[in-house]
Scaffold this active site. Sequence first.
Site, PDB file in Angstrom:
ATOM      1  N   SER A  56      40.585  21.012  34.622  1.00  0.00           N
ATOM      2  CA  SER A  56      40.000  22.098  35.411  1.00  0.00           C
ATOM      3  C   SER A  56      40.251  21.834  36.889  1.00  0.00           C
ATOM      4  O   SER A  56      40.643  20.727  37.283  1.00  0.00           O
ATOM      5  CB  SER A  56      38.498  22.185  35.153  1.00  0.00           C
ATOM      6  OG  SER A  56      37.849  21.026  35.650  1.00  0.00           O
ATOM      7  N   ASP A  94      43.282  24.425  33.408  1.00  0.00           N
ATOM      8  CA  ASP A  94      42.243  25.266  32.818  1.00  0.00           C
ATOM      9  C   ASP A  94      41.569  26.082  33.918  1.00  0.00           C
ATOM     10  O   ASP A  94      41.089  25.535  34.912  1.00  0.00           O
ATOM     11  CB  ASP A  94      41.224  24.354  32.114  1.00  0.00           C
ATOM     12  CG  ASP A  94      40.224  25.113  31.273  1.00  0.00           C
ATOM     13  OD1 ASP A  94      40.529  26.241  30.860  1.00  0.00           O
ATOM     14  OD2 ASP A  94      39.137  24.562  31.018  1.00  0.00           O
ATOM     15  N   ASP A 116      43.263  32.721  35.674  1.00  0.00           N
ATOM     16  CA  ASP A 116      42.092  33.467  35.235  1.00  0.00           C
ATOM     17  C   ASP A 116      41.728  34.522  36.277  1.00  0.00           C
ATOM     18  O   ASP A 116      41.027  34.255  37.238  1.00  0.00           O
ATOM     19  CB  ASP A 116      40.917  32.514  35.007  1.00  0.00           C
ATOM     20  CG  ASP A 116      39.676  33.227  34.505  1.00  0.00           C
ATOM     21  OD1 ASP A 116      39.733  34.466  34.310  1.00  0.00           O
ATOM     22  OD2 ASP A 116      38.646  32.559  34.293  1.00  0.00           O
ATOM     23  N   GLU A 146      43.873  35.901  30.944  1.00  0.00           N
ATOM     24  CA  GLU A 146      42.570  36.173  30.326  1.00  0.00           C
ATOM     25  C   GLU A 146      42.156  37.618  30.548  1.00  0.00           C
ATOM     26  O   GLU A 146      42.303  38.168  31.639  1.00  0.00           O
ATOM     27  CB  GLU A 146      41.489  35.237  30.874  1.00  0.00           C
ATOM     28  CG  GLU A 146      40.122  35.496  30.226  1.00  0.00           C
ATOM     29  CD  GLU A 146      39.113  34.368  30.422  1.00  0.00           C
ATOM     30  OE1 GLU A 146      37.977  34.518  29.955  1.00  0.00           O
ATOM     31  OE2 GLU A 146      39.463  33.334  31.019  1.00  0.00           O
ATOM     32  N   HIS A 190      30.685  29.443  27.904  1.00  0.00           N
ATOM     33  CA  HIS A 190      30.864  28.111  28.487  1.00  0.00           C
ATOM     34  C   HIS A 190      29.554  27.316  28.493  1.00  0.00           C
ATOM     35  O   HIS A 190      28.471  27.884  28.553  1.00  0.00           O
ATOM     36  CB  HIS A 190      31.375  28.223  29.927  1.00  0.00           C
ATOM     37  CG  HIS A 190      32.778  28.728  30.028  1.00  0.00           C
ATOM     38  ND1 HIS A 190      33.839  28.084  29.448  1.00  0.00           N
ATOM     39  CD2 HIS A 190      33.289  29.825  30.641  1.00  0.00           C
ATOM     40  CE1 HIS A 190      34.952  28.761  29.711  1.00  0.00           C
ATOM     41  NE2 HIS A 190      34.648  29.814  30.426  1.00  0.00           N
ATOM     42  N   SER A 236      32.710  25.018  22.153  1.00  0.00           N
ATOM     43  CA  SER A 236      31.969  23.844  21.695  1.00  0.00           C
ATOM     44  C   SER A 236      30.847  24.292  20.757  1.00  0.00           C
ATOM     45  O   SER A 236      30.290  25.380  20.910  1.00  0.00           O
ATOM     46  CB  SER A 236      31.394  23.072  22.878  1.00  0.00           C
ATOM     47  OG  SER A 236      32.404  22.327  23.537  1.00  0.00           O
ATOM     48  N   ASN A 276      39.414  25.767  22.959  1.00  0.00           N
ATOM     49  CA  ASN A 276      38.984  24.860  24.016  1.00  0.00           C
ATOM     50  C   ASN A 276      37.645  24.209  23.680  1.00  0.00           C
ATOM     51  O   ASN A 276      36.684  24.896  23.347  1.00  0.00           O
ATOM     52  CB  ASN A 276      38.825  25.621  25.338  1.00  0.00           C
ATOM     53  CG  ASN A 276      40.135  26.123  25.891  1.00  0.00           C
ATOM     54  OD1 ASN A 276      41.149  26.166  25.201  1.00  0.00           O
ATOM     55  ND2 ASN A 276      40.128  26.505  27.158  1.00  0.00           N
ATOM     56  N   ILE A 277      37.601  22.886  23.789  1.00  0.00           N
ATOM     57  CA  ILE A 277      36.381  22.137  23.512  1.00  0.00           C
ATOM     58  C   ILE A 277      36.154  21.136  24.633  1.00  0.00           C
ATOM     59  O   ILE A 277      36.946  20.205  24.812  1.00  0.00           O
ATOM     60  CB  ILE A 277      36.468  21.414  22.152  1.00  0.00           C
ATOM     61  CG1 ILE A 277      36.638  22.439  21.020  1.00  0.00           C
ATOM     62  CG2 ILE A 277      35.234  20.548  21.912  1.00  0.00           C
ATOM     63  CD1 ILE A 277      36.942  21.831  19.668  1.00  0.00           C
ATOM     64  N   ASP A 278      35.078  21.323  25.378  1.00  0.00           N
ATOM     65  CA  ASP A 278      34.752  20.445  26.497  1.00  0.00           C
ATOM     66  C   ASP A 278      33.322  19.933  26.398  1.00  0.00           C
ATOM     67  O   ASP A 278      33.071  18.733  26.396  1.00  0.00           O
ATOM     68  CB  ASP A 278      34.967  21.188  27.818  1.00  0.00           C
ATOM     69  CG  ASP A 278      34.771  20.298  29.046  1.00  0.00           C
ATOM     70  OD1 ASP A 278      34.677  19.064  28.884  1.00  0.00           O
ATOM     71  OD2 ASP A 278      34.721  20.822  30.164  1.00  0.00           O
TER      72      ASP A 278
END
Length: 331
Positions: A56, A94, A116, A146, A190, A236, A276-278
Amino acid sequence: MVSYKDLGLVNTREMFAKAVKGGYAIPAFNFNNMEQMQAIIQAVVATNSPVILQVSSGARKYANQTLLRYMAQGAVEYAKELGCANPQICLHLDHGDTFELCKSCIEMGFSSVMIDGSALPYDENVELTRRVVEYAHQYDVTVEGELGVLAGIEDDVQHESHTYTRPEEVEDFVKRTGVDSLAISVGTSHGAYKFTPEQCTRDENGILQPPPLRFDILEEIERRIPGFPIVLHGSSSVPQDKVATINKYGGALKDAVGVPEEQLRRAAGSSVCKINIDSDGRLAMTAAIREVMATKPAEFDPRKYLGPARDSLKELYMHKIEKVLGSDNKI
């Protein structure tokens, strides 16, 4: 100008084509430091999975762009050292929000960037995305755009409410911008607090159950741009065992809830080829660190709490790859 190809990285074009055809999704894991990077590479080598290393704008500021470039190059060599002869690793920006940021990342060796412009008026989003694509494609760097706005907070990205992607816009957007993949809004969000209690129901044990994803929107988008690579942000699942551990050892995560894994697995079987997994990774690391700090209060060696945090993160990522995304044994 640093070429990502000289660093041993790949872009997303072939990854996504294979994922769409194969009915699985590529893991996109965010990283900010060495332990996160080690956990990601250990997990993908153990499962023989391709991976997208996400950075990011906040991570870029935190870790330094030059160090990140060498960490990504080191990740490729580390994967080879662990036994992967041909690692498929992409370095991705990202939520880039300006042309200048995307350009800088491309010049520093990123193999993929996201622009974005989703919060902008539609035509401005199209123009900004088209401009980034035009520049990136000169260097064979892939671009993610996006449409639709995700609620929640992730580093510098903050929106109080979400706006679902309008399927009637996707054909025009893809055609006019030339993007390689499209992030859409179908109900993911998010952060660890993806849904308010008012948006959820409670089961017989009082546990919050989130609203289902809008698969009707996803299916209509697939109908309009068949086979086109789709991306889900904010995916997530907020594992409740990690939340419980954090709270047990002094944390204060109340009513944190995420996207059910079975819904993500269903999405991965469609044209969704990047998930996406954060936040899940942050929860896993925080839970492990809090436990060490609480149970071994005399400990002061960072390796003694960052090591368990790294191991917990690797275990989480292997689970995601094998049980949720289905990207294991795809190299």
